[in-house]
Scaffold this motif. Structure first.
Motif, PDB file in Angstrom:
ATOM      1  N   PRO A 156      -2.245  -8.184   4.584  1.00 48.94           N
ATOM      2  CA  PRO A 156      -1.245  -7.444   3.089  1.00 48.94           C
ATOM      3  C   PRO A 156      -1.645  -6.396   3.648  1.00 48.94           C
ATOM      4  CG  PRO A 156      -3.533  -8.431   2.289  1.00 48.94           C
ATOM      5  CD  PRO A 156      -3.091  -8.956   3.746  1.00 48.94           C
ATOM      6  N   CYS A 157      -0.523  -5.244   2.300  1.00 50.26           N
ATOM      7  CA  CYS A 157      -0.839  -3.928   2.999  1.00 50.26           C
ATOM      8  C   CYS A 157      -2.335  -3.684   1.764  1.00 50.26           C
ATOM      9  CB  CYS A 157       0.264  -3.581   2.234  1.00 50.26           C
ATOM     10  SG  CYS A 157       0.158  -1.822   1.664  1.00 50.26           S
ATOM     11  N   VAL A 158      -2.930  -1.938   2.124  1.00 52.21           N
ATOM     12  CA  VAL A 158      -4.132  -1.658   1.652  1.00 52.21           C
ATOM     13  C   VAL A 158      -3.525  -0.107   0.724  1.00 52.21           C
ATOM     14  CG1 VAL A 158      -5.548  -3.154   2.475  1.00 52.21           C
ATOM     15  CG2 VAL A 158      -4.332  -0.523   3.730  1.00 52.21           C
ATOM     16  N   GLN A 159      -2.031  -0.396   0.937  1.00 56.97           N
ATOM     17  CA  GLN A 159      -1.440   1.261   0.180  1.00 56.97           C
ATOM     18  C   GLN A 159      -1.814   2.330   0.425  1.00 56.97           C
ATOM     19  OE1 GLN A 159       0.407   0.483  -3.470  1.00 56.97           O
ATOM     20  NE2 GLN A 159       1.550  -1.305  -2.179  1.00 56.97           N
ATOM     21  N   ARG A 160      -2.110   2.621   1.982  1.00 53.92           N
ATOM     22  CA  ARG A 160      -2.449   4.041   1.877  1.00 53.92           C
ATOM     23  C   ARG A 160      -1.220   4.718   2.421  1.00 53.92           C
ATOM     24  NH1 ARG A 160      -6.022   2.452   6.409  1.00 53.92           N
ATOM     25  NH2 ARG A 160      -7.857   1.851   5.306  1.00 53.92           N
ATOM     26  N   GLY A 161      -0.142   4.891   2.173  1.00 52.20           N
ATOM     27  CA  GLY A 161       0.815   5.626   2.115  1.00 52.20           C
ATOM     28  C   GLY A 161       1.407   6.195   3.518  1.00 52.20           C
ATOM     29  N   VAL A 162       0.675   5.786   5.189  1.00 44.39           N
ATOM     30  CA  VAL A 162       0.537   6.263   5.864  1.00 44.39           C
ATOM     31  C   VAL A 162       1.935   5.804   7.334  1.00 44.39           C
ATOM     32  CG1 VAL A 162      -1.417   7.363   5.951  1.00 44.39           C
ATOM     33  CG2 VAL A 162      -1.032   5.260   6.640  1.00 44.39           C
ATOM     34  N   CYS A 163       2.633   4.959   6.282  1.00 44.78           N
ATOM     35  CA  CYS A 163       3.803   3.679   7.355  1.00 44.78           C
ATOM     36  C   CYS A 163       4.290   4.458   7.996  1.00 44.78           C
ATOM     37  CB  CYS A 163       4.683   3.628   5.951  1.00 44.78           C
ATOM     38  SG  CYS A 163       3.565   2.578   3.761  1.00 44.78           S
ATOM     39  N   GLU A 164       4.649   6.085   8.115  1.00 46.27           N
ATOM     40  CA  GLU A 164       5.691   6.563   8.971  1.00 46.27           C
ATOM     41  C   GLU A 164       5.101   7.132  10.017  1.00 46.27           C
ATOM     42  OE1 GLU A 164       7.959   9.211   7.047  1.00 46.27           O
ATOM     43  OE2 GLU A 164       9.051   7.159   5.998  1.00 46.27           O
ATOM     44  N   THR A 165       3.250   7.310  10.342  1.00 40.21           N
ATOM     45  CA  THR A 165       2.850   7.422  11.479  1.00 40.21           C
ATOM     46  C   THR A 165       2.089   6.287  12.058  1.00 40.21           C
ATOM     47  OG1 THR A 165       0.228   8.282   9.846  1.00 40.21           O
ATOM     48  CG2 THR A 165       1.912   9.933  10.069  1.00 40.21           C
ATOM     49  N   GLY A 166       1.706   4.969  11.499  1.00 41.88           N
ATOM     50  CA  GLY A 166       2.016   3.353  12.333  1.00 41.88           C
ATOM     51  C   GLY A 166       0.949   3.011  11.592  1.00 41.88           C
ATOM     52  N   CYS A 167       1.497   1.851  11.524  1.00 38.19           N
ATOM     53  CA  CYS A 167       0.084   1.126  10.130  1.00 38.19           C
ATOM     54  C   CYS A 167      -0.155  -0.022  10.891  1.00 38.19           C
ATOM     55  CB  CYS A 167       1.471  -0.166   9.538  1.00 38.19           C
ATOM     56  SG  CYS A 167       0.361  -1.269   8.254  1.00 38.19           S
TER      57      CYS A 167
END
Ligand SMILES: Cc1cc2nc3c(=O)[nH]c(=O)nc-3n(C[C@H](O)[C@H](O)[C@H](O)COP(=O)(O)OP(=O)(O)OC[C@H]3O[C@@H](n4cnc5c(N)ncnc54)[C@H](O)[C@@H]3O)c2cc1C
Ligand code: SF4
Length: 545
Positions: A210-221
């Motif tokens: 699950p997502c850890v909400q780091r907010g960096v999706c647009e540099t790769g998860c």
């Protein structure tokens, strides 16, 4: 640091013939490959990039924002990897963005997972402008449901802007403090909002964390929470028998004397050419890569490029022109959340003629981003004062309202072959010409005025407006449009090229109009619908028209 693709499998072992050959292993190519392989087709996919090691994603590290400025920049001209191709964007107001690898642009996408609205398919009928699609929202709805499952969409059913649909497979991501604050303001105004639907796991899902909400999706998860197709589709497609050849840059789609596609010629990493024969060819190279390849595939039979008797290949390029408002508030909102949106508002999506334009915009709300993003925002704008004060006042105390406008098709916005630049394999680069129309400009201007009303309702203490964002070419649409009439469209309602019946174009090129929402869910659903039809009409494969 992304590694150069290996030739995978080794070139001596790659399959030389296929029932279905797919060009491009991004969103649409992966969807098609998985479904066709599961149906028992002999599928080969050629991808110019390689597999991305998710351990290379730096979002969780202090240098994460720096890496995003080069190695993981979405502009191929900035990354300039040898397996990227250059894009001549000198005559384009918007810089085209993409990622070239297994997973394609989903490696970097924000994973905002939105369906087009029913009205998006009927713009001509409703507004007397542009064109209707030959299909409806209802035609696509079963495929939207399936891709929601396959990508693991998280969200909440019941959005009043849409027809009823079942719950997405996962509950929505938390909207967080920023979402709560924005929602309160929208409620005060009586304006629509709904928790964002994202292709991001809010719970463990099919092997994804699950997502850890780091907010960096647009540099790769790095968590693997985001649905890039190297995780969601390719392992299943390969297990079902699909062969994926990486480091394989397709130069030309070959045809026979009857005008049927016979396969492709590709260059390997050493610049050596190879041929793959196929009964059916699917193009999934995105709204720039696909017209580029069609235009480069010239022959005596198709002197102006393949499937181009209408002259529309490469024309009608649509983006989603974009403005942002950084909303600064008087409380700590944190910097976390997903770059997939926390909330959307479709309050101003549909046409209201009294506004002086047709169609509308989508509003999205997401976290502030890191210090470098805020500093860059300051330096590129006209704000006065010390950049450190600017960052201090905004970091954790702001959020971003993005406004994406519907862009209507215009034949002068187009992709052509560049006369000078080419890629490492000698294929001419695409040259992109793009200018936003008066209507699009009016949509953005009017929505910005409404954003000021929102700023008052949310009790903003400050706001930074970025108008006419050039770095906004995420959505590449319309360059091989769908239609029933071969004179005014490139593919039919099943994504088959009118001129070449065993050639399908399954990426965003086939969009007739662009809507104002993020396109990936629709691209995936269209690809699935096209190959579902191909599967039901198998006869075409062995007995071409
Ligand atoms: C930074 C960023 C953020 C985005 N955010 C969102 C979002 O939040 N929501 C959303 O809906 N959409 C978003 N998008 C857009 C979305 O990612 C794309 O619309 C989608 O991935 C397009 O799918 P596709 O299959 O058409 O092309 P792609 O996913 O771009 O895949 C095309 C593939 O074809 C390969 N290829 C091209 N030419 C050749 C050739 N000649 N030979 C071999 N291989 C070739 C490429 O290497 C690439 O891997 C974003 C995109 C970017 C770049
Ligand atoms: S916010 Fe969630 S989806 Fe985005 S990169 Fe972080 S873990 Fe992945």
């Amino acid at each position: 640091m992304p590694q150069a693709p290996r030739a995978d499998p080794p070139i001596a072992e790659f399959p030389r013939d296929a029932e279905v050959l797919i060009v491009g292993a991004g969103a649409s190519g992966a969807v098609a490959a998985k479904r066709l392989a599961e149906e028992g087709f002999r599928v080969v996919c050629l991808e110019q990039g390689g597999w991305v090691d998710h351990g290379d994603f730096r979002g969780g590290y202090p240098d994460g924002e720096l890496v995003a400025l080069k190695e993981f920049h979405p502009n191929p001209n900035v990354r300039a990897n040898t397996w990227d191709y250059p894009v001549n964007d000198i005559d384009s107001e918007i810089r085209p963005f993409m990622y070239n690898a297994v997973g394609g642009s989903t490696i970097l996408f924000g994973a905002q997972w939105m369906r087009l609205l029913p009205s998006d398919f009927r713009v001509r009928t409703l507004d007397g402008i542009a064109d209707d699609w030959p299909i409806t929202y209802e035609d696509l709805e079963p495929f939207y449901r399936q891709v929601d499952e396959d990508f693991g969409a998280s969200g909440l059913a019941g959005n009043p802007a849409y027809p009823p649909s079942p719950e997405p497979p996962l509950p929505p991501l938390p909207i967080g403090r920023l979402g709560y604050r924005a929602a309160q303001a929208l409620d005060r105004l009586g304006w629509h909002w709904w928790p964002g639907t994202n292709a991001i796991a809010s719970r463990p899902y099919r092997g994804r964390r699950p997502c850890v909400q780091r907010g960096v999706c647009e540099t790769g998860c790095a968590e693997g929470a985001k649905a890039s197709t190297d995780l969601t589709h390719w392992p299943l497609a390969i297990a079902a028998g699909a062969r994926l050849v990486t480091g394989a840059r397709v130069k030309e789609i070959t045809v026979d004397e009857r005008g049927l596609a016979t396969g492709a010629i590709f260059a390997d990493l050493n610049g050596q050419d190879h041929r793959v024969r196929a009964d059916v060819v699917l193009l999934a190279a995105n709204g720039i890569g696909t017209p580029r390849l069609l235009l480069a595939s010239q022959s005596a039979r198709f002197p102006f490029g393949l499937a181009n008797s209408s002259g529309l290949v490469g024309r009608r390029l649509m983006h989603h022109p974009y403005v942002t408002v950084r909303v600064v508030v008087d409380e700590d909102l944190g910097t976390n959340g997903a770059a997939g949106h926390a909330l959307t508002s479709l309050q101003f999506y549909e046409t209201d003629r009294e506004r002086g334009f047709v169609r509308g915009a989508k509003w999205g709300f997401y976290p502030s981003g890191g210090p470098l993003a805020i500093a860059a925002n300051h330096l590129s704008g006209s704000w006065q004062g010390d950049v450190r004060d600017h960052v201090r006042s905004r970091l954790g105390r702001s959020f971003v309202l993005s406004i994406t406008a519907e862009d209507l098709p215009d034949e002068s916005n187009r992709v052509e072959l560049d006369s000078e630049q080419s890629d490492a394999a000698g294929i001419p680069a695409p040259k992109v010409t793009y200018h936003a129309s008066e209507n699009t400009t009016a949509v953005l201007r009017w929505n910005l005025a409404m954003a000021r009303t929102f700023l008052a309702a949310v009790d903003a203490v400050d706001a930074d407006v970025s108008e006419r964002v050039a770095n906004a070419g995420w959505h590449l649409l319309g360059t091989a449009r769908m239609g029933d009439d071969p004179e005014s469209s490139v593919v039919d309602r099943w994504n088959r090229a009118h001129d070449v019946p065993n050639l399908l174009i399954v990426d965003g090129s086939s969009f007739v109009t662009a809507g104002a929402v993020n396109p990936c869910a629709t691209i995936a659903a269209l690809s699935l619908r096209a190959v579902d039809h191909l599967n039901r009409t198998k006869r075409l494969i062995t007995v071409p028209l």
